[in-house]
Design a protein around this motif. Structure first.
Motif, PDB file in Angstrom:
ATOM      1  N   ARG A  96       0.817  -1.216   0.000  1.00 56.19           N
ATOM      2  CA  ARG A  96       0.000   0.000   0.000  1.00 56.19           C
ATOM      3  C   ARG A  96       0.858   1.276   0.000  1.00 56.19           C
ATOM      4  N   HIS A 141       0.273   0.088 -17.956  1.00 63.00           N
ATOM      5  CA  HIS A 141      -1.139  -0.319 -17.893  1.00 63.00           C
ATOM      6  C   HIS A 141      -2.048   0.912 -17.928  1.00 63.00           C
ATOM      7  N   TRP A 178     -12.827   6.603 -11.453  1.00 66.89           N
ATOM      8  CA  TRP A 178     -13.413   5.606 -10.551  1.00 66.89           C
ATOM      9  C   TRP A 178     -13.522   4.245 -11.258  1.00 66.89           C
ATOM     10  N   HIS A 185     -10.083   2.723 -12.050  1.00 68.29           N
ATOM     11  CA  HIS A 185      -9.445   2.228 -10.833  1.00 68.29           C
ATOM     12  C   HIS A 185     -10.063   0.868 -10.473  1.00 68.29           C
ATOM     13  N   ASP A 234       2.675  -2.519  -4.914  1.00 67.91           N
ATOM     14  CA  ASP A 234       1.789  -2.758  -6.042  1.00 67.91           C
ATOM     15  C   ASP A 234       1.354  -4.213  -6.138  1.00 67.91           C
ATOM     16  N   LYS A 262      -8.475  -6.663  -2.811  1.00 74.48           N
ATOM     17  CA  LYS A 262      -8.986  -5.750  -3.848  1.00 74.48           C
ATOM     18  C   LYS A 262     -10.478  -5.997  -4.048  1.00 74.48           C
TER      19      LYS A 262
HETATM   20  P1  FAD Z   1      -5.665   1.258  -3.922  1.00 76.45           P
HETATM   21  O1  FAD Z   1      -6.122   0.528  -5.138  1.00 76.45           O
HETATM   22  O2  FAD Z   1      -4.326   1.907  -3.993  1.00 76.45           O
HETATM   23  O3  FAD Z   1      -6.757   2.353  -3.569  1.00 76.45           O
HETATM   24  C1  FAD Z   1      -6.512   3.359  -2.603  1.00 76.45           C
HETATM   25  C2  FAD Z   1      -7.808   3.705  -1.912  1.00 76.45           C
HETATM   26  O4  FAD Z   1      -8.686   4.297  -2.862  1.00 76.45           O
HETATM   27  C3  FAD Z   1      -8.579   2.497  -1.371  1.00 76.45           C
HETATM   28  O5  FAD Z   1      -8.160   2.206  -0.068  1.00 76.45           O
HETATM   29  C4  FAD Z   1     -10.023   2.965  -1.429  1.00 76.45           C
HETATM   30  O6  FAD Z   1     -10.310   3.744  -0.294  1.00 76.45           O
HETATM   31  C5  FAD Z   1     -10.037   3.872  -2.635  1.00 76.45           C
HETATM   32  N1  FAD Z   1     -10.502   3.219  -3.857  1.00 76.45           N
HETATM   33  C6  FAD Z   1     -10.366   1.932  -4.241  1.00 76.45           C
HETATM   34  N2  FAD Z   1     -10.935   1.743  -5.445  1.00 76.45           N
HETATM   35  C7  FAD Z   1     -11.438   2.936  -5.841  1.00 76.45           C
HETATM   36  C8  FAD Z   1     -12.147   3.378  -6.980  1.00 76.45           C
HETATM   37  N3  FAD Z   1     -12.490   2.542  -7.975  1.00 76.45           N
HETATM   38  N4  FAD Z   1     -12.506   4.677  -7.040  1.00 76.45           N
HETATM   39  C9  FAD Z   1     -12.205   5.544  -6.046  1.00 76.45           C
HETATM   40  N5  FAD Z   1     -11.532   5.170  -4.935  1.00 76.45           N
HETATM   41  C10 FAD Z   1     -11.154   3.886  -4.829  1.00 76.45           C
HETATM   42  N6  FAD Z   1      -0.369  -2.311  -9.245  1.00 76.45           N
HETATM   43  C11 FAD Z   1      -0.079  -3.410  -9.996  1.00 76.45           C
HETATM   44  O7  FAD Z   1       0.313  -4.436  -9.442  1.00 76.45           O
HETATM   45  N7  FAD Z   1      -0.278  -3.393 -11.360  1.00 76.45           N
HETATM   46  C12 FAD Z   1      -0.711  -2.280 -12.012  1.00 76.45           C
HETATM   47  O8  FAD Z   1      -0.848  -2.272 -13.246  1.00 76.45           O
HETATM   48  C13 FAD Z   1      -0.967  -1.095 -11.255  1.00 76.45           C
HETATM   49  N8  FAD Z   1      -1.343   0.067 -11.866  1.00 76.45           N
HETATM   50  C14 FAD Z   1      -1.472   1.208 -11.129  1.00 76.45           C
HETATM   51  C15 FAD Z   1      -1.759   2.426 -11.769  1.00 76.45           C
HETATM   52  C16 FAD Z   1      -1.820   3.605 -11.045  1.00 76.45           C
HETATM   53  C17 FAD Z   1      -2.104   4.896 -11.750  1.00 76.45           C
HETATM   54  C18 FAD Z   1      -1.616   3.590  -9.635  1.00 76.45           C
HETATM   55  C19 FAD Z   1      -1.670   4.874  -8.843  1.00 76.45           C
HETATM   56  C20 FAD Z   1      -1.358   2.395  -8.993  1.00 76.45           C
HETATM   57  C21 FAD Z   1      -1.270   1.198  -9.725  1.00 76.45           C
HETATM   58  N9  FAD Z   1      -0.989  -0.025  -9.094  1.00 76.45           N
HETATM   59  C22 FAD Z   1      -0.778  -1.159  -9.848  1.00 76.45           C
HETATM   60  C23 FAD Z   1      -1.005  -0.118  -7.628  1.00 76.45           C
HETATM   61  C24 FAD Z   1      -2.382  -0.620  -7.146  1.00 76.45           C
HETATM   62  O9  FAD Z   1      -3.444  -0.091  -7.939  1.00 76.45           O
HETATM   63  C25 FAD Z   1      -2.657  -0.217  -5.694  1.00 76.45           C
HETATM   64  O10 FAD Z   1      -2.474   1.173  -5.565  1.00 76.45           O
HETATM   65  C26 FAD Z   1      -1.787  -0.904  -4.667  1.00 76.45           C
HETATM   66  O11 FAD Z   1      -1.867  -2.297  -4.846  1.00 76.45           O
HETATM   67  C27 FAD Z   1      -2.253  -0.568  -3.227  1.00 76.45           C
HETATM   68  O12 FAD Z   1      -3.603  -1.000  -3.090  1.00 76.45           O
HETATM   69  P2  FAD Z   1      -4.575  -0.509  -1.938  1.00 76.45           P
HETATM   70  O13 FAD Z   1      -5.204  -1.680  -1.332  1.00 76.45           O
HETATM   71  O14 FAD Z   1      -3.858   0.409  -1.035  1.00 76.45           O
HETATM   72  O15 FAD Z   1      -5.747   0.300  -2.696  1.00 76.45           O
END
Ligand code: FAD
Length: 268
Positions: A119, A169, A192, A195, A214, A222
């Motif tokens: 995270r 991606h 949204w 994501h 990541d 997720k």
């Molecule tokens: P995250 O997905 O980081 O979300 C953060 C917070 O946003 C969540 O805790 C929730 O409160 C909120 N949230 C969740 N979903 C949504 C939504 N749909 N709309 C609005 N708010 C939401 N990782 C990879 O392994 N492969 C990839 O290709 C990849 N691409 C990425 C692209 C970008 C631009 C970014 C910023 C990150 C990417 N990552 C990728 C990392 C991955 O998406 C997560 O950020 C990471 O795994 C941490 O996940 P997390 O559980 O903290 O939630």
């Protein structure tokens, strides 16, 4: 002790500590890796700071910090900006009559993982850009410059996001459909839904990546977001199949990513 227990953070809130930590990391670490910035990379950096000045609902000292950096960047007209010069310009100034301070410590609260490598920064960066698309929709004419924030995010991610695979991606998703976004509200929904596309792709894929945050944190699986416990009215069923109630999603996003929903606990 400034480190919150990850499972104690309230998932229905945003935390200023996460936002400021991600801002600090995005500006002073990720964008300051190259020995100098020039061309499209320098433009991407300037755009990012300009958008933050316009839409980031920061504390006064952080607003001053962003405004000062933005003004400084506008004055920088040479084609190349050396990292050493930029780093100097990004320092805090606590002594001015209006302190200009973006804290340099990194404290994750809502974005804290169950282990260090989960995270953190990627979570914070998503949060910043959701907040910016919503603030742009709330504070500007809907049909004017609908891609203002999304284009800035696309450029920032392309030029600076340290996870190369993520950047590729994201660029692929942007190239496919971002130019069809016709209003600021559609921009909120585009980010949204895309994501959620990333969430769906990563669901269940734990433990394969390096220490970039990541991969899926087992304590934060997720999901398609917002889940029913955060927003029951966002969900419906059509002929037995799950569907989103989009007007309710827009209302929810506008309330979730609003200054009033940002907790100041743990901010410096
Ligand atoms: P995250 O997905 O980081 O979300 C953060 C917070 O946003 C969540 O805790 C929730 O409160 C909120 N949230 C969740 N979903 C949504 C939504 N749909 N709309 C609005 N708010 C939401 N990782 C990879 O392994 N492969 C990839 O290709 C990849 N691409 C990425 C692209 C970008 C631009 C970014 C910023 C990150 C990417 N990552 C990728 C990392 C991955 O998406 C997560 O950020 C990471 O795994 C941490 O996940 P997390 O559980 O903290 O939630």
């Amino acid at each position: 002790d400034r480190v919150a227990h990850p499972l104690r953070a309230d998932r229905s809130k945003l935390y200023m500590a996460d936002l400021e930590s991600a801002l600090h990391y995005s500006l002073r670490v990720e964008a300051a890796r190259a020995s100098s910035l020039s061309g499209a990379q320098l433009t991407a950096f300037k755009c990012y700071v300009a958008i933050l000045v316009k839409y980031f609902p920061g504390r006064p000292c952080v607003q001053t910090y962003l405004q000062t950096l933005d003004a400084w960047l506008r004055n920088w007209t040479e084609p190349e900006l050396p990292r050493t010069v930029l780093k100097e310009a990004m320092k805090n100034n606590r002594d001015a009559s209006h302190p200009s301070v973006l804290p340099t410590n990194v404290t994750w609260v809502g974005c804290q993982g169950s282990e260090r490598h989960f995270r953190g920064y990627p979570c914070g960066l998503w949060t910043i850009f959701h907040l910016l698309t919503v603030q742009a929709a709330q504070n500007g004419p809907d049909k004017e410059l609908p891609l203002e924030v999304l284009n800035t995010m696309r450029c920032y991610v392309r030029h600076f996001f340290g996870c190369q695979e993520c950047a590729e991606h994201f660029e692929a998703m942007a190239a496919k459909s971002m130019d069809r976004v016709a209003s600021r509200e559609e921009a909120v929904l585009w980010l949204w839904s895309h994501h959620n596309e990333v969430n769906a792709r990563l669901a269940g894929k734990g433990g394969c990546h390096q220490a970039r945050g990541d991969t899926e944190d087992p304590k934060f699986p997720k999901l398609q977001w917002p889940p029913p416990d955060l927003c029951p009215q966002c969900h419906k069923e059509e002929r037995g199949v799950h569907a989103w109630e989009e007007p309710a999603v827009v209302t929810f996003l506008k309330a979730h990513f609003s200054p009033a929903n940002i907790y100041m606990d743990h901010a410096e």
